[in-house]
Write an enzyme that holds these catalytic residues in place. Structure first.
Site, PDB file in Angstrom:
ATOM      1  N   HIS A 296      83.739  47.641  17.264  1.00  0.00           N
ATOM      2  CA  HIS A 296      84.443  46.686  18.107  1.00  0.00           C
ATOM      3  C   HIS A 296      85.899  47.076  18.294  1.00  0.00           C
ATOM      4  CE1 HIS A 296      84.555  45.181  13.890  1.00  0.00           C
ATOM      5  NE2 HIS A 296      85.840  45.049  14.162  1.00  0.00           N
ATOM      6  N   TYR A 312      86.603  41.809  19.035  1.00  0.00           N
ATOM      7  CA  TYR A 312      85.496  41.555  19.965  1.00  0.00           C
ATOM      8  C   TYR A 312      84.671  42.823  20.136  1.00  0.00           C
ATOM      9  CZ  TYR A 312      88.076  37.348  21.265  1.00  0.00           C
ATOM     10  OH  TYR A 312      88.739  36.150  21.241  1.00  0.00           O
ATOM     11  N   THR A 313      83.394  42.640  20.345  1.00  0.00           N
ATOM     12  CA  THR A 313      82.513  43.770  20.635  1.00  0.00           C
ATOM     13  C   THR A 313      82.322  43.872  22.142  1.00  0.00           C
ATOM     14  OG1 THR A 313      81.323  43.425  18.558  1.00  0.00           O
ATOM     15  CG2 THR A 313      80.272  44.815  20.218  1.00  0.00           C
ATOM     16  N   CYS A 468      74.279  38.032  13.769  1.00  0.00           N
ATOM     17  CA  CYS A 468      75.595  37.658  14.293  1.00  0.00           C
ATOM     18  C   CYS A 468      75.475  36.303  14.982  1.00  0.00           C
ATOM     19  CB  CYS A 468      76.126  38.703  15.280  1.00  0.00           C
ATOM     20  SG  CYS A 468      77.843  38.409  15.783  1.00  0.00           S
TER      21      CYS A 468
END
Length: 502
Positions: A296, A312-313, A468
């Site tokens: 990320h 954030y990915t 996740c």
């Protein structure tokens, strides 16, 4: 009293075997912890002699980390050298009530009871009138029914006067006819009143709670992402047999894991309630982000006088030239997400990366990958799904359970369904809804051990599980996986873990 150190003093402890760092204006000697760090000693050595607060909060740690820090604590940073507070928003999830604050069904039942009482009272009056009428011969045959209905519409005082006047006109009578009048008049009155009351209540929406009605704000379909069997960024030239676009090298990389660099927002689209698809431009249209699969990027901004960072990915990958794409959900208390929502096209934000413990290697990481995602937790899963499906040489198989509250909350659904159709031998997806409507035919409720057992691969050395989503979901799924034979995830996730938590 704790010892006090200056920045210059801490900077001197930056060698391979002498690692000090500053976290939240406190000084720690991490040298003894180098070999025990789950992410490896190199991560600690990279920040030796520096203020590592941002790197620390970006990764996120459990309560056990506090005990470790207490053992490594050596003193405080000098007061006049204290850094600005660094804050990373990590959302908490509260259970939202699914019932109306006012029990409208109870209110409706109360109204029915009142109407029944009125009906019984009126029936008694009408029955009396009917009984007296039949006994005294006021009316005979069908005439009595019409009179009963007519008198039922009059006030009680007028009915009483009517009875008294009729009684004065006729004296005597049959007791048998009296009771026949009571029965027939009561049945007629109850039947008419019940029918009218039922019809009226059926027209009132108050019989149902608001949760029985469909959502009034459907998700908006804004974009589609192309599915390529071969990433165009690394497609082979027919003439030379060499990659058309070379992967980034240290000399031309556009993002650095240590240095913050600014990137411009070029597109912002609301794809569902409170969820935005953001596109940031790389310096040149032909640039490649160079982010390893599964990792990320970190974003940083100055918000209300505080330096805030958040990881954030991206949903884009190295086949998307000249841009990095993010999918973010805005929370009411989220400093960074609110900042991103307020950004206008042309504004800049700082980024750095790659970051993260996940290191995916095709055909080596696992033969089968099971995934459980909730809400925006789909983004790291989608990055892996896209990379695996678009790589013809990658034979890894993926099974995904994707949980959301409602069907409108499902993100990247068209893209996921597209990959399932194009690569059925590589990918299977099951959607799970906690609050489905009556037309939903898929899985319902929360992700259970039975769902995992049925739709995800079993525990094996060649199997990995990725999770996740909201903390309650992650905790529940982790517990279910352990009950099914998987190794419990560690306090800090490592790429080698059988159960990896993003």
């Amino acid at each position: 009293m704790a010892a006090t150190f200056t920045l210059d003093q801490v900077r001197k402890h930056n060698s391979k075997d002498d690692v000090w760092m500053i976290i939240h204006n406190k000084v720690y000697n991490a040298t003894s912890y180098l070999e025990d760090h789950p992410g490896g000693s190199i991560i600690l050595r990279e920040v030796a002699g520096t203020d590592a607060t941002e790197q620390f909060v970006e990764v996120g740690h459990s309560a056990e980390t506090d005990d470790i820090l207490k053992e490594l604590y050596v003193g405080d940073l000098a007061q006049d050298e204290h850094a600005d507070e660094v804050e990373v928003f990590r959302p908490t999830f509260e259970k939202v009530a699914m019932e109306a604050a006012i029990d409208v069904k109870q209110v409706a039942r109360s109204k029915v009871r009142k109407n029944v009482k009125k009906t019984v009272a009126m029936s008694c009056v009408v029955a009396s009138v009917g009984a007296v009428g039949l006994a005294k011969g006021w009316w005979t045959g069908p005439e009595w029914a019409l009179a009963a209905v007519t008198t039922a519409q009059k006030p009680v005082s007028q009915l009483a006067d009517l009875v008294r006047s009729k009684w004065a006109q006729h004296n005597g009578g049959s007791s048998k006819l009296f009771w026949w009048g009571v029965g027939i008049a009561t049945v007629v009155e109850l039947s008419l009143t019940t029918a009218v009351t039922t019809w009226a209540l059926s027209k009132l929406e108050a019989q149902k709670e608001f949760t029985h009605f469909p959502r009034s704000r459907p998700a908006t379909k804004e974009r589609k992402m192309a599915i390529n069997k071969m990433p165009p960024a690394y497609s082979t030239s027919a003439a030379t047999g060499t990659p058309a676009v070379k992967p980034p090298t240290p000399a031309n990389k556009v993002m650095d894991p240590a240095d913050w660099r600014k990137f411009k927002l070029v597109r912002k689209v609301l794809v569902s309630p409170n969820v935005y698809h953001l596109v940031f431009a790389l310096p040149r249209p032909t640039d490649v982000l160079g982010l390893p699969t599964g990792q990320h990027v970190a974003l940083r901004a100055l918000i209300d006088g505080k330096t805030v960072s958040r990881s954030y990915t991206p949903v884009s990958n190295n086949s998307d030239l000249g841009r990095v794409e993010l999918l973010i959900k805005v929370y009411d208390t989220g400093l960074m997400t609110k900042h991103l929502e307020r950004m206008d096209i042309g504004d800049h934000i700082e980024m750095r990366g790659p970051k993260g413990a996940m290191k995916y290697v095709p055909n080596s990481y696992a033969k089968e990958i099971g995934m459980v995602a909730g809400g925006t937790g789909i983004t790291p899963m989608y990055q892996l799904i896209r990379a695996i499906c678009e790589d013809e040489s990658d034979k890894t198989r993926i099974s995904l359970l994707y949980a959301n509250n409602t069907e409108a909350d499902i993100l990247l659904r068209e893209e996921l369904d597209g990959f399932v159709r194009a690569f059925p031998d590589k990918l299977s997806v099951q959607y799970v809804l906690a609050q489905p409507d009556e037309n939903w035919t898929g899985l319902k409720g929360f992700v259970t051990a039975d769902m995992i057992k049925e739709f995800l691969p079993p525990a094996a050395e060649s199997t990995k599980m990725l999770i996740c989503g909201p903390p309650p979901m992650v905790a529940a799924v982790s517990k279910n996986l352990v009950s099914l034979g998987f190794t419990a995830p560690g306090t800090i996730s490592k790429a080698t873990d059988q159960v990896f938590l993003f």
